[in-house]
Design an enzyme around this catalytic site. Structure first.
Site, mmCIF file in Angstrom:
data_model
loop_
_atom_site.group_PDB
_atom_site.id
_atom_site.type_symbol
_atom_site.label_atom_id
_atom_site.label_comp_id
_atom_site.label_asym_id
_atom_site.label_seq_id
_atom_site.Cartn_x
_atom_site.Cartn_y
_atom_site.Cartn_z
ATOM 1 N N LYS A 67 -20.491 31.161 -3.937
ATOM 2 C CA LYS A 67 -21.906 30.735 -3.935
ATOM 3 C C LYS A 67 -22.711 31.963 -3.528
ATOM 4 O O LYS A 67 -22.146 32.974 -3.140
ATOM 5 C CB LYS A 67 -22.134 29.598 -2.940
ATOM 6 C CG LYS A 67 -21.483 29.810 -1.558
ATOM 7 C CD LYS A 67 -21.630 28.598 -0.652
ATOM 8 C CE LYS A 67 -20.649 27.503 -0.954
ATOM 9 N NZ LYS A 67 -21.162 26.334 -1.604
ATOM 10 N N THR B 294 -23.909 22.023 -5.829
ATOM 11 C CA THR B 294 -23.281 21.442 -7.024
ATOM 12 C C THR B 294 -21.897 22.047 -7.223
ATOM 13 O O THR B 294 -21.050 21.446 -7.882
ATOM 14 C CB THR B 294 -24.138 21.673 -8.289
ATOM 15 O OG1 THR B 294 -24.557 23.029 -8.332
ATOM 16 C CG2 THR B 294 -25.352 20.756 -8.302
ATOM 17 N N LYS C 93 -18.144 20.481 -8.640
ATOM 18 C CA LYS C 93 -17.277 21.105 -9.649
ATOM 19 C C LYS C 93 -15.846 21.202 -9.125
ATOM 20 O O LYS C 93 -14.881 20.918 -9.840
ATOM 21 C CB LYS C 93 -17.814 22.493 -10.026
ATOM 22 C CG LYS C 93 -19.139 22.427 -10.763
ATOM 23 C CD LYS C 93 -19.867 23.775 -10.802
ATOM 24 C CE LYS C 93 -21.307 23.557 -11.239
ATOM 25 N NZ LYS C 93 -22.159 24.739 -11.027
#
Length: 843
Positions: free
Chosen positions: A569, A677, A681
């Protein structure tokens, strides 16, 4: 151990992507050869791999075009309400494979390419990622476009065609170095320029109040050139449009001023206008108040609204003549969704068009604007909120400033009437913030100018109404909603993890691809030994494949039997990559202390980009790479522990690493991550989550059962209580010996022997200025990681939890999210009926 099957070999065995008919294969081959020889190679004797990629892209695109035209005709005939998703970011990744999957062409292309002696995967790797976004917000927009097309909504994505997307990240001596992302260098086969729809956008100038109305005059004009990209739904023949604007200087740009003869200088100055769409601002969750950024925001809004109004007025296909002239029905035909505050100028711009240009009464225009616009909030971090200086507006957008002042006055009059004498409330709720530098609070503008305001996970939406917009919530509670984010199962399961998609389809059929809640049917196979073995086997193949990729790309050899522990991220203090670092150091110290003891082998992978101006984020990357340098070269450690920094994390790398992960790290301080998000996943791809009760983790734990995730640390209430008491990092440092040892090592230069003071800023921040309370969660995190190790040593039990997580991930489809937006915000109904394909008559 046997080498993993390539995706190509697996696709030839069986696939949910559909068996290729011989006719399809012959047709693809013929089309491929035609494009190769006539479109691309022409005068050259030899084709390059890039020529092959372009030939295939054009072949696949041919299948899109007929459906694209037919979809637009269909919308003009039916005249449905149109949805406009406005975003300054669309993080699309690659298009080729996604298009093949959604059109059901993948197997035909695979077979045709194989017969021609080429490898489909190699061609797919040639495509550049369309990196027109920073992270979550831009990737969400991409998933939403996929879902809107799959649900048959008449939807359009509008944004900017940045010439340079998010920078490419190189790691040099352990430091991040940025390189420009020249993604259009070889051309983009997926876009179509539409110069016939070019539109003027105005800046600067002055406002004239005349008897016949208000005029904005003496402006500088920049042209907005649209580029359209088709967005196919999944096997329903719907192809929607993403329209991205590129800035062009008009031909007379600056020539008047230079009429003294400096023609060359005047033409060179065209760059000033065209810079507007040159580059994506690389900040995630941080506001940078630059004039060029404000220009970008107005540029996309002004061009888009002209386009929306043109389409509203002329409802016939290909017709430019106005059919509608009355704006009464505008909100019944148009929904505008603002993806964060970046397109907030839609509100004053729509008012300006309605009042100044279309001569609609002010109050009527305000009602139309509010009923048309809706706003999604993406962050609660104060440094991320957009607050533009009034002085900048005055110069760049003088008419919009007048409109914002008038709207604010109306709004404050209403608040004053409802709460007489509450001056402090007026100050808190004003769109204009007083102070040394007067500022426009764009979030407040969005809230007053929209009929719906939503957060992106239940806990985030609660924080939005309880604290960030508390006063506004008290005024209009009916405006506030929650829409928990989702991801598209087409890209994030079918495309990136075909092995897993296949074994799921064998058990429950293919319906889950467009209705992810059907994954619930897997619950009955949690104790099925064959299925447990199949799921574990797919994961192991994905790990072998990713290990081979890392060895080829980064020359690092990793143990494919180790636990793949992944945190990917953007690098940010609130996402707490530093907590992960402290765990890696703690594990290392334990191994050093007791080398003969048996340890669960781990490969810790951390990836992500730091905003170029974010010093601490860049230091965090340097720390990760330095820790890796020491651990990976220590003979005592061997295969037990590796720390890898995944360079240049992007969509196409995510598609490789996520299916291979065993453990997903989602460890932000509770109350800081709006949703996340990536967490979704990993869940659908069979990784278990270690995380705090933050963002969508809360709902993931609710769906799968908290005992099936590794939840640790402070909850939002604990963080608030600690804030009231006062967070003192030193207390933790002094009472936790392993934490103290790790911090002392970082501080003393153990991980940076050539520059012992290298990490003084990191240590200083952690000890004295840590807003995100890393030490407060350290002990709980280390303990929880011990539980992860325990479970990993029992592969059957681990895989049972994996299956439960996959089975319970159905809620996190963007199809569900978009269905909720459609029904509860936009007032439209998704449609399951497919449009007839181009080779069949329409009726």
């Amino acid at each position: 151990m046997a080498a993993p099957l390539s995706d190509g070999e697996r696709r030839k065995q069986i696939s949910v992507r559909g068996i290729a008919g011989l006719g399809d294969v012959a047709e693809v081959r013929k089309s491929f050869n035609r494009h190769l020889h006539f479109t691309l190679v022409k005068d050259r004797n030899v084709a390059t791999p890039r020529d092959y990629y372009f030939a295939l892209a054009h072949t696949v695109r041919d299948h899109l075009v007929g459906r694209w035209i037919r979809t637009q005709q269909h919308y003009y005939e039916r005249d449905p309400k149109r949805i406009y998703y406005l975003s300054l970011e669309f993080y699309m990744g690659r298009t080729l494979q996604n298009t093949m999957v959604n059109l059901g062409l993948q197997n035909a292309c695979d077979e045709a390419i194989y017969q021609l002696g080429l490898d489909l995967e190699e061609l797919e790797e040639i495509e550049e990622d369309a990196g027109l976004g920073n992270g979550g917000l831009g990737r969400l927009a991409a998933c939403f476009l996929d879902s809107m097309a799959t649900l048959g909504l008449a939807a359009y994505g509008y944004g900017i065609r940045y010439e340079f997307g998010i920078f490419n990240q190189k790691i040099v001596d352990g430091w991040q170095v940025e390189e420009a992302d020249d993604w259009l260098r070889y051309g983009n086969p997926w876009e179509k320029a539409r110069p016939e729809y070019m539109l003027p956008v105005h800046f600067y100038g002055r406002v004239e109040h005349a008897p016949d109305g208000v005029k904005w005059i003496d402006t500088q004009v920049v042209l907005a050139m649209p580029y359209d990209t088709p967005v196919p739904g999944y096997k329903n023949n719907t192809v929607n449009t993403m329209r991205l604007w590129s800035a062009k200087a008009p031909n007379d740009f600056n020539l008047q001023e230079f009429n003294m003869g400096d023609y060359i200088e005047a033409v060179l100055d065209r760059n000033l206008a065209e810079n507007i769409s040159r580059v994506l601002y690389p900040n995630d969750n941080f506001f940078e108040g630059k004039e060029l950024r404000l220009k970008q925001e107005y540029f996309v809004v002004a061009a888009t609204l002209q386009d929306i109004i043109r389409r509203f007025k002329s409802s016939k296909f290909g017709c430019r003549d106005p059919v509608r002239t009355c704006f009464e029905t505008f909100p019944d035909k148009v929904a505008i969704q603002l993806n964060d505050t970046h397109p907030a100028l839609s509100i004053p711009e729509l008012m300006r068009i309605l009042v100044d240009v279309e001569k609609v009464d002010w109050d009527k225009a305000w009602e139309i604007t509010k009923r048309t616009c809706a706003y999604t909030n993406h962050t609660v971090l104060p440094e991320a909120l957009e607050r533009w200086p009034v002085s900048m507006f005055e110069k760049l957008l003088p008419r919009h400033l007048e409109i914002i002042y008038a709207l604010n006055q109306m709004h404050l009059d209403r608040v004053a009437a409802l709460y007489p004498g509450d001056i402090d409330r007026l100050r808190r709720m004003s769109v204009i913030e007083e102070g040394d530098c007067k500022r426009i609070n764009m979030a407040h503008l969005c809230v007053i100018g929209s009929h719906a305001v939503n957060g992106v996970a239940r806990i985030h939406s609660r924080i939005v109404s309880d604290s960030v917009f508390k006063d506004f919530y008290e005024l209009e509670p009916e405006k506030f909603q929650n829409k928990t984010n989702g991801i598209t199962p087409r890209r994030w399961l079918l495309l990136c993890n075909p092995g897993l998609a296949d074994i799921i389809a064998e058990k429950i059929g293919e319906g889950f691809i467009t209705d992810l809640s059907q994954l619930k049917k897997l619950l009955e196979f949690i104790d099925n030994e064959t299925f447990i073995r199949d799921v574990a086997k797919v994961k192991q193949e994905n790990k072998l494949k990713f290990a081979a990729y890392l060895e080829e790309q980064y020359k690092v050899k990793i143990n494919p039997m180790s636990m793949f522990d992944v945190q990917v991220k953007r690098i940010h203090e609130y996402k707490r990559q530093l907590l992960n670092c402290l765990h890696a150091i703690t594990l290392y110290n334990r191994i050093r202390c007791n080398p003969s003891k048996s340890f669960v082998p781990r490969t810790i992978m951390i990836g992500g980009k730091a905003a170029p101006g974010y010093h601490m984020a860049k230091m965090i990357i340097k720390l990760i790479t330095s820790i890796g340098e020491v651990i990976n070269n220590d003979p005592y450690v061997g295969d037990k522990l590796k720390v890898i920094f995944l360079e240049n994390y992007r969509v196409s790398l995510a598609e490789k690493v996520i299916p291979a992960a065993d453990l997903s790290q989602q460890i932000s301080t509770a109350g800081t991550e709006a949703s996340g998000t990536g967490n979704m996943k990993f869940m659908v791809n069979g990784a278990l989550t270690i995380g705090t009760m933050d963002g969508a983790n809360v709902e993931m734990a609710e769906e799968a059962g908290e005992e099936n995730l590794f939840i640790f640390g402070m909850r939002v209430e604990d963080v608030e209580a600690l804030d009231r008491k006062g967070y003192n990092a030193r207390e933790y440092y002094e009472s936790l010996p392993e934490l103290r040892q790790a911090i002392d090592q970082i501080s003393s230069g153990f991980f940076s022997p050539r520059d012992p003071g290298c990490f003084r800023d990191v240590v200083n921040m952690l000890m004295y200025h840590d807003r995100f309370k890393v030490f407060a969660d350290y002990e709980a995190y280390i303990k929880c990681q011990g539980q992860v190790d325990q479970l990993f040593m029992d592969p059957r039990e681990w895989t049972r939890k994996v299956i439960r997580n996959i089975a319970c991930s159905g809620k996190f489809s963007s199809d569900r999210t978009i269905t909720e937006y459609a029904r509860e915000i936009w007032g439209v109904e998704p449609s399951a009926t497919a449009i007839p394909p181009p080779n069949l008559p329409r009726n």
